[in-house]
Scaffold this motif. Structure first.
Motif, PDB file in Angstrom:
ATOM      1  N   ALA A   1       0.835  -1.211   0.000  1.00 46.23           N
ATOM      2  CA  ALA A   1       0.000   0.000   0.000  1.00 46.23           C
ATOM      3  C   ALA A   1       0.866   1.257   0.000  1.00 46.23           C
ATOM      4  O   ALA A   1       0.572   2.223  -0.718  1.00 46.23           O
ATOM      5  N   ARG A   2       1.945   1.225   0.783  1.00 49.17           N
ATOM      6  CA  ARG A   2       2.843   2.385   0.804  1.00 49.17           C
ATOM      7  C   ARG A   2       3.508   2.573  -0.563  1.00 49.17           C
ATOM      8  O   ARG A   2       3.630   3.692  -1.058  1.00 49.17           O
ATOM      9  N   GLU A   3       3.954   1.472  -1.167  1.00 52.56           N
ATOM     10  CA  GLU A   3       4.574   1.550  -2.494  1.00 52.56           C
ATOM     11  C   GLU A   3       3.580   2.074  -3.522  1.00 52.56           C
ATOM     12  O   GLU A   3       3.934   2.893  -4.384  1.00 52.56           O
ATOM     13  N   GLU A   4       2.333   1.610  -3.417  1.00 52.63           N
ATOM     14  CA  GLU A   4       1.296   2.064  -4.357  1.00 52.63           C
ATOM     15  C   GLU A   4       1.042   3.559  -4.167  1.00 52.63           C
ATOM     16  O   GLU A   4       0.928   4.307  -5.138  1.00 52.63           O
ATOM     17  N   GLN A   5       0.991   4.028  -2.922  1.00 52.03           N
ATOM     18  CA  GLN A   5       0.778   5.453  -2.659  1.00 52.03           C
ATOM     19  C   GLN A   5       1.960   6.280  -3.171  1.00 52.03           C
ATOM     20  O   GLN A   5       1.778   7.357  -3.755  1.00 52.03           O
ATOM     21  N   ALA A   6       3.170   5.758  -2.966  1.00 49.66           N
ATOM     22  CA  ALA A   6       4.365   6.478  -3.438  1.00 49.66           C
ATOM     23  C   ALA A   6       4.369   6.545  -4.959  1.00 49.66           C
ATOM     24  O   ALA A   6       4.657   7.603  -5.550  1.00 49.66           O
ATOM     25  N   ALA A   7       4.014   5.421  -5.607  1.00 52.11           N
ATOM     26  CA  ALA A   7       3.978   5.394  -7.078  1.00 52.11           C
ATOM     27  C   ALA A   7       2.888   6.332  -7.583  1.00 52.11           C
ATOM     28  O   ALA A   7       3.080   7.050  -8.586  1.00 52.11           O
ATOM     29  N   HIS A   8       1.761   6.357  -6.896  1.00 43.79           N
ATOM     30  CA  HIS A   8       0.674   7.257  -7.295  1.00 43.79           C
ATOM     31  C   HIS A   8       1.111   8.712  -7.152  1.00 43.79           C
ATOM     32  O   HIS A   8       0.827   9.550  -8.017  1.00 43.79           O
ATOM     33  N   ALA A   9       1.797   8.987  -6.067  1.00 46.18           N
ATOM     34  CA  ALA A   9       2.278  10.363  -5.852  1.00 46.18           C
ATOM     35  C   ALA A   9       3.289  10.749  -6.934  1.00 46.18           C
ATOM     36  O   ALA A   9       3.261  11.879  -7.456  1.00 46.18           O
ATOM     37  N   LYS A  10       4.187   9.825  -7.305  1.00 42.17           N
ATOM     38  CA  LYS A  10       5.156  10.092  -8.375  1.00 42.17           C
ATOM     39  C   LYS A  10       4.430  10.343  -9.688  1.00 42.17           C
ATOM     40  O   LYS A  10       4.801  11.241 -10.457  1.00 42.17           O
ATOM     41  N   TYR A  11       3.394   9.563  -9.954  1.00 41.41           N
ATOM     42  CA  TYR A  11       2.624   9.741 -11.183  1.00 41.41           C
ATOM     43  C   TYR A  11       1.984  11.120 -11.189  1.00 41.41           C
ATOM     44  O   TYR A  11       2.022  11.837 -12.192  1.00 41.41           O
ATOM     45  N   ARG A  12       1.355  11.501 -10.072  1.00 38.37           N
ATOM     46  CA  ARG A  12       0.709  12.816 -10.007  1.00 38.37           C
ATOM     47  C   ARG A  12       1.739  13.921 -10.229  1.00 38.37           C
ATOM     48  O   ARG A  12       1.487  14.880 -10.967  1.00 38.37           O
ATOM     49  N   ASP A  13       2.883  13.756  -9.592  1.00 38.98           N
ATOM     50  CA  ASP A  13       3.943  14.766  -9.766  1.00 38.98           C
ATOM     51  C   ASP A  13       4.393  14.826 -11.223  1.00 38.98           C
ATOM     52  O   ASP A  13       4.560  15.919 -11.801  1.00 38.98           O
TER      53      ASP A  13
ATOM     54  N   ALA B   1       2.700  13.860 -13.853  1.00 32.51           N
ATOM     55  CA  ALA B   1       1.603  14.392 -14.662  1.00 32.51           C
ATOM     56  C   ALA B   1       1.521  15.904 -14.494  1.00 32.51           C
ATOM     57  O   ALA B   1       1.281  16.640 -15.472  1.00 32.51           O
ATOM     58  N   GLU B   2       1.728  16.381 -13.293  1.00 34.06           N
ATOM     59  CA  GLU B   2       1.686  17.824 -13.031  1.00 34.06           C
ATOM     60  C   GLU B   2       2.832  18.531 -13.772  1.00 34.06           C
ATOM     61  O   GLU B   2       2.618  19.578 -14.386  1.00 34.06           O
ATOM     62  N   ARG B   3       4.007  17.940 -13.728  1.00 31.80           N
ATOM     63  CA  ARG B   3       5.153  18.539 -14.426  1.00 31.80           C
ATOM     64  C   ARG B   3       4.909  18.539 -15.941  1.00 31.80           C
ATOM     65  O   ARG B   3       5.206  19.512 -16.639  1.00 31.80           O
ATOM     66  N   ALA B   4       4.351  17.421 -16.430  1.00 37.06           N
ATOM     67  CA  ALA B   4       4.063  17.336 -17.870  1.00 37.06           C
ATOM     68  C   ALA B   4       3.032  18.383 -18.250  1.00 37.06           C
ATOM     69  O   ALA B   4       3.123  19.023 -19.310  1.00 37.06           O
ATOM     70  N   SER B   5       2.049  18.576 -17.394  1.00 37.57           N
ATOM     71  CA  SER B   5       1.017  19.564 -17.673  1.00 37.57           C
ATOM     72  C   SER B   5       1.615  20.968 -17.671  1.00 37.57           C
ATOM     73  O   SER B   5       1.286  21.790 -18.522  1.00 37.57           O
ATOM     74  N   GLN B   6       2.500  21.218 -16.744  1.00 41.47           N
ATOM     75  CA  GLN B   6       3.126  22.528 -16.668  1.00 41.47           C
ATOM     76  C   GLN B   6       4.039  22.753 -17.877  1.00 41.47           C
ATOM     77  O   GLN B   6       4.097  23.856 -18.416  1.00 41.47           O
TER      78      GLN B   6
END
Length: 130
Positions: free
Chosen positions: A103-115, A117-122
């Motif tokens: 669960a922690r790994e999944e949350q970390a991977a999700h957070a990396k994805y969001r980051d 995606a946010e950088r790509a959007s920017q």
């Protein structure tokens, strides 16, 4: 034959006395025969009771042996069940730890994805012509 004062002869008194003795002896013989039969029946009953007592003792000994084996088997089963419980609890602790780590790994991977995606959007906003 001689006659006595009662008018009876000695021979008839002797015959009557002998007959009476014979009857008494017959009764005594019959009584002794009944006593022997009763004693034989009592002896047979005592013999059967002794045999039954030995059979009962043998059965009790066998029952005790069976109970001892059953107790030993129950103890082995209880030990095996305790071992199974201990192993299952250890497996549960391991599974819970693995689940929490996943669960922690999944949350970390999700957070990396969001980051990411946010950088790509920017980047795409910066690269767009205005």
């Amino acid at each position: 034959m001689t006659t006595e004062p009662g008018g009876e002869t000695m021979a008839s008194e002797t015959t009557a006395a002998a007959l009476n003795e014979w009857r008494l002896a017959e009764r005594a013989a019959e009584s002794a025969q009944r006593g022997r039969m009763v004693a034989e029946a009592a002896a047979r009953a005592a013999e059967e009771a002794a045999q039954a007592a030995v059979a009962t003792a043998d059965a009790a000994k066998a029952a005790l042996a069976a109970a001892s084996l059953a107790e030993e088997s129950a103890m082995k089963t209880a030990k095996a069940a305790k071992t199974a419980v201990d192993v299952a609890r250890a497996d549960l602790v391991d599974a819970e730890a693995e689940s929490a780590a996943a669960a922690r790994e999944e949350q970390a991977a999700h957070a990396k994805y969001r980051d990411a995606a946010e950088r790509a959007s920017q980047r795409s906003h910066l690269e767009e012509p205005t």
